[in-house]
Structure formats: C-alpha cells, structure tokens
Design an enzyme around this catalytic site. Structure first.
Site, mmCIF file in Angstrom:
data_model
loop_
_atom_site.group_PDB
_atom_site.id
_atom_site.type_symbol
_atom_site.label_atom_id
_atom_site.label_comp_id
_atom_site.label_asym_id
_atom_site.label_seq_id
_atom_site.Cartn_x
_atom_site.Cartn_y
_atom_site.Cartn_z
ATOM 1 N N ASN A 21 -9.940 -21.077 22.194
ATOM 2 C CA ASN A 21 -10.667 -22.235 22.278
ATOM 3 C C ASN A 21 -9.956 -23.325 22.976
ATOM 4 O O ASN A 21 -8.963 -23.868 22.814
ATOM 5 C CB ASN A 21 -10.660 -22.968 21.106
ATOM 6 C CG ASN A 21 -11.262 -22.198 19.897
ATOM 7 O OD1 ASN A 21 -11.804 -22.689 18.847
ATOM 8 N ND2 ASN A 21 -11.362 -20.888 19.909
ATOM 9 N N GLU A 28 -2.825 -29.217 16.995
ATOM 10 C CA GLU A 28 -2.315 -27.901 16.510
ATOM 11 C C GLU A 28 -0.994 -28.062 16.011
ATOM 12 O O GLU A 28 -0.704 -27.475 14.729
ATOM 13 C CB GLU A 28 -2.335 -26.738 17.360
ATOM 14 C CG GLU A 28 -3.897 -26.492 17.928
ATOM 15 C CD GLU A 28 -3.874 -25.192 18.712
ATOM 16 O OE1 GLU A 28 -4.453 -25.107 19.711
ATOM 17 O OE2 GLU A 28 -3.294 -24.197 18.140
ATOM 18 N N CYS A 58 -4.709 -17.815 22.177
ATOM 19 C CA CYS A 58 -4.929 -18.821 23.097
ATOM 20 C C CYS A 58 -3.744 -19.252 23.912
ATOM 21 O O CYS A 58 -3.274 -18.638 24.946
ATOM 22 C CB CYS A 58 -5.295 -19.989 22.053
ATOM 23 S SG CYS A 58 -6.291 -21.244 23.155
ATOM 24 N N GLU A 103 -10.360 -17.127 18.728
ATOM 25 C CA GLU A 103 -9.225 -17.835 18.018
ATOM 26 C C GLU A 103 -10.309 -18.533 16.939
ATOM 27 O O GLU A 103 -11.302 -19.213 17.264
ATOM 28 C CB GLU A 103 -8.583 -18.876 18.779
ATOM 29 C CG GLU A 103 -7.799 -19.712 18.043
ATOM 30 C CD GLU A 103 -7.220 -20.840 19.135
ATOM 31 O OE1 GLU A 103 -7.575 -21.296 20.081
ATOM 32 O OE2 GLU A 103 -6.012 -21.166 18.851
ATOM 33 N N LYS A 156 -0.184 -17.585 15.246
ATOM 34 C CA LYS A 156 0.330 -18.143 16.633
ATOM 35 C C LYS A 156 1.597 -18.715 16.609
ATOM 36 O O LYS A 156 2.060 -19.556 15.827
ATOM 37 C CB LYS A 156 -0.912 -19.132 16.931
ATOM 38 C CG LYS A 156 -0.780 -19.811 18.171
ATOM 39 C CD LYS A 156 -2.056 -20.519 18.285
ATOM 40 C CE LYS A 156 -2.084 -21.331 19.806
ATOM 41 N NZ LYS A 156 -3.529 -22.208 19.956
ATOM 42 N N ASN A 159 -2.266 -20.553 12.345
ATOM 43 C CA ASN A 159 -3.494 -20.327 13.166
ATOM 44 C C ASN A 159 -3.134 -18.947 13.253
ATOM 45 O O ASN A 159 -2.366 -18.295 14.020
ATOM 46 C CB ASN A 159 -3.371 -21.171 14.484
ATOM 47 C CG ASN A 159 -4.554 -20.723 15.246
ATOM 48 O OD1 ASN A 159 -5.182 -19.879 15.262
ATOM 49 N ND2 ASN A 159 -4.722 -21.520 16.317
HETATM 50 N N1 ING Z 1 -5.759 -24.222 23.395
HETATM 51 C C1 ING Z 1 -5.698 -24.476 24.912
HETATM 52 C C2 ING Z 1 -4.974 -23.303 25.608
HETATM 53 O O1 ING Z 1 -3.884 -23.003 25.679
HETATM 54 C C3 ING Z 1 -4.203 -25.781 26.373
HETATM 55 C C4 ING Z 1 -4.479 -25.688 25.053
HETATM 56 C C5 ING Z 1 -5.292 -25.791 27.468
HETATM 57 C C6 ING Z 1 -2.738 -26.029 26.902
HETATM 58 C C7 ING Z 1 -4.894 -25.856 28.786
HETATM 59 C C8 ING Z 1 -2.497 -26.013 28.129
HETATM 60 C C9 ING Z 1 -3.293 -25.838 29.024
HETATM 61 O O2 ING Z 1 -5.826 -22.518 26.035
HETATM 62 C C10 ING Z 1 -5.446 -23.708 22.554
HETATM 63 N N2 ING Z 1 -6.171 -23.599 21.514
HETATM 64 O O3 ING Z 1 -4.464 -23.207 22.419
#
Ligand code: ING
Length: 314
Positions: free
Chosen positions: A193, A142, A168, A46, A123, A106
């Site tokens: 990411n 985001e 992601c 991503e 996304k 995204n």
């Molecule tokens: N990053 C993270 C993901 O979904 C996240 C944000 C992390 C949300 C952990 C919930 C729990 O992997 C992105 N860029 O979506």
C-alpha cells in the site's frame, strides 16, 4: 517443468467505511476470475482486508484494534479460504494481526491448495513514525500500530517450489531478498500500500514512486535469481491516493506482467520455477562467489559509521 500460474490480484481502494464482508466478496470475485484463468496461486496486497488505517492518528487502542484480526481464518475471511479450497488455489494476503498475547503485527499468510496456512510472515521494515507528525501532509503511523516482525524471512516448500514473503517497505531493502535467496527462494510474493505522493516532499510524485518500486523489485529478483510478484492495493482511499503498478518479475529481472489500472485487476503469468536454476548455478551461485569475510558491516551495525578522520587522510 515446474510451472506455477501466478495471479496477481491487485485491489482498488478500500474506504474506511467498507466492511470486511464487502472486501472479502471483492477478493473472492478476483479468486473466481483467477480460477477461470487457470491460476495455481493468487497474491493479494498488504492489509488486504481494510483501508490503509495507519494513515489515521488514533489514541484509543480499542478503536485501533478494530482494524486487526485476532484469528485467521475467521468469520470474515472464511468465504475466501472456502473459495480457495474449492478452486484448489493457494493464496497469500496481508492483514493486521493481533496475537492472543496482545501483540500487533503487519502480517501476511500463505496457504496450500487446500486452504491450510503453511506460512506466516510479519513485516520487519516498518516505515513512517509513531507520533502525530505535524510536518507531514498525511500520517504514516506503522511504527505506532505495529511491532517489527519477529519471524525473520522464512522460506517454505509449497506447490513444489521454495516460496517466501515480504511486505511493502521490505521490498526496498536488499537484505530481505538475500536472506531468502540464501535459503534458495524461487518465488517471493509481496503486497504493498504505497501512497502516490511523498508526505514529506510533495515534489516526489507518482512517476518517481512507481520507478523506485519497480527498481527495488526487479533488482531483488535478478540478484537472487527468483520470481517476485509485487501486488498493490491502489486508488483513492478517503481522499488519499495509493499507487498501483502491480508487477510479476522473472528471475532475470524482467517485468512479465503489469497491471493497467488502479482498481481490482487480475494479472496472470505462467511462471516456470526452473527459470531460477541458471542464475543460481552461475552468476549468483552464492557458495562459489560470495566473500562473507568482507560483509561484517551489513549485520554488525545499524546506521552509518563514518571512517575516522585519520583513516580518511590515508
Ligand atoms: N508503504 C510505503 C512503501 O514502502 C514508503 C511507504 C513509500 C516508504 C515510499 C518510502 C518511500 O511502499 C508501506 N506500507 O510500507
């Protein structure tokens, strides 16, 4: 046998100061390595062209737009498309897309072996928030910088297989895999990411994050009898750690390849697309087994609606 040798091109950190040219050179090096390994398709992460800029609060749209690409391919990425065409390798990578109408997504694209873009995905599930959040150890903006994707979850025929993409946070939502599963998808590629720690709960660290990512991806693969390649941008970006854990998962939900480190690293697996057939013809033969008359809530409501009190009393 419809075999696709998939290369997962995990990328290490991209610092805020790093230029697109430096990043693309790293991507081309991974692509050259993939060619040496006989890959047919290479999956990049991503937002593969820049640091994960949604961690930074910005108010000046001119500054925000410096993180976006207004055309693809463009001068910065043409070396990547040229290398892919030279090698006869299809690629997929994520980037921040600014449309001619000024909309921001995204985005991820998929090419054929000749470097032609055959698919685009934007996304849908944007995590995080849109205003500066003082409660968080770091920002995840985001919802500030991107609009939710407007293309749905398309599936394309490429390399003699049905392929789809997500990005992601999408990987955490079962609807994403099922929307593509109902189109016969055989390979889902996604980049991520993911911060190594939870900005809202410092007790949630790397081990749980890695577990939840693998849990989501292996479930999605198994429940839709599809291959899934989930490829990270990882490492410390300007003091902010991103988790690695890139994996390739087979249609039975088994991890068949896994990255070892947190840097630029290629993982490779020869994926037989016909391994999807048995699951799609038996346990996940959707036409034979699904009962959609009972699934109305899944698209009929967004959040939880608790049963009525009297109902609960029944
Ligand atoms: N990053 C993270 C993901 O979904 C996240 C944000 C992390 C949300 C952990 C919930 C729990 O992997 C992105 N860029 O979506």
């Amino acid at each position: 046998m419809r075999e696709i040798v998939i290369g997962g091109a995990q990328m290490g950190p991209i610092q805020r100061a790093e230029s697109r040219a430096e990043v693309v050179a790293r991507m081309v090096a991974l692509l050259d390595q993939a060619a040496g390994a006989g890959c047919d398709l290479v999956v990049f992460p991503e937002l593969a062209l820049t640091t994960f800029f949604p961690r930074w609060y910005m108010e000046d749209q001119v500054e925000v737009d410096t993180w976006f690409e207004s055309e693809m391919p463009n001068d910065a990425t043409r070396p990547l498309f040229d290398a892919a065409r030279r090698h006869g390798i299809a690629i997929t990578f994520g980037y921040a897309e600014k449309t001619p109408e000024g909309r921001h997504f995204n985005t991820s694209i998929l090419t054929d072996r000749a470097g032609n873009i055959v698919g685009k995905y934007r996304k849908v599930h944007l995590p995080g928030h849109s205003e500066f959040d003082t409660e968080r150890a770091f920002q995840h903006l985001e919802k500030r910088y991107f609009e939710p994707g407007d293309l749905g979850f398309p599936v394309w025929r490429n390399l003699d297989a049905w392929m789809g993409m997500c990005i992601c946070n999408d990987r955490r939502w079962p609807e994403v895999y099922r929307e593509m599963g109902l189109q016969g998808v055989e390979l889902i590629t996604l980049g991520y990411n993911t911060p190594s720690v939870n900005s809202q709960d410092s007790r949630e660290g790397l081990e749980q994050r890695l577990y939840h990512s693998e849990l989501s991806v292996t479930a999605g693969a198994y429940q839709n009898a599809a291959w899934v390649a989930a490829i990270a941008k990882a490492g410390d970006e300007d003091g902010h750690p991103l988790m690695a854990g890139s994996i390739i998962v087979d249609p039975n939900g088994f991890v068949v390849a896994r990255a070892k480190g947190e840097g630029d690293e290629l993982i490779v697996h020869a994926c037989d697309m016909d391994l999807c057939n048995f699951g799609k013809a038996t346990i996940f033969d959707f036409a034979r087994h699904r009962r959609i008359e009972h699934y109305g809530r899944i698209t009929g409501q967004t959040g939880v609606i608790l049963p009525s009190e009297e109902k609960a009393a029944e």
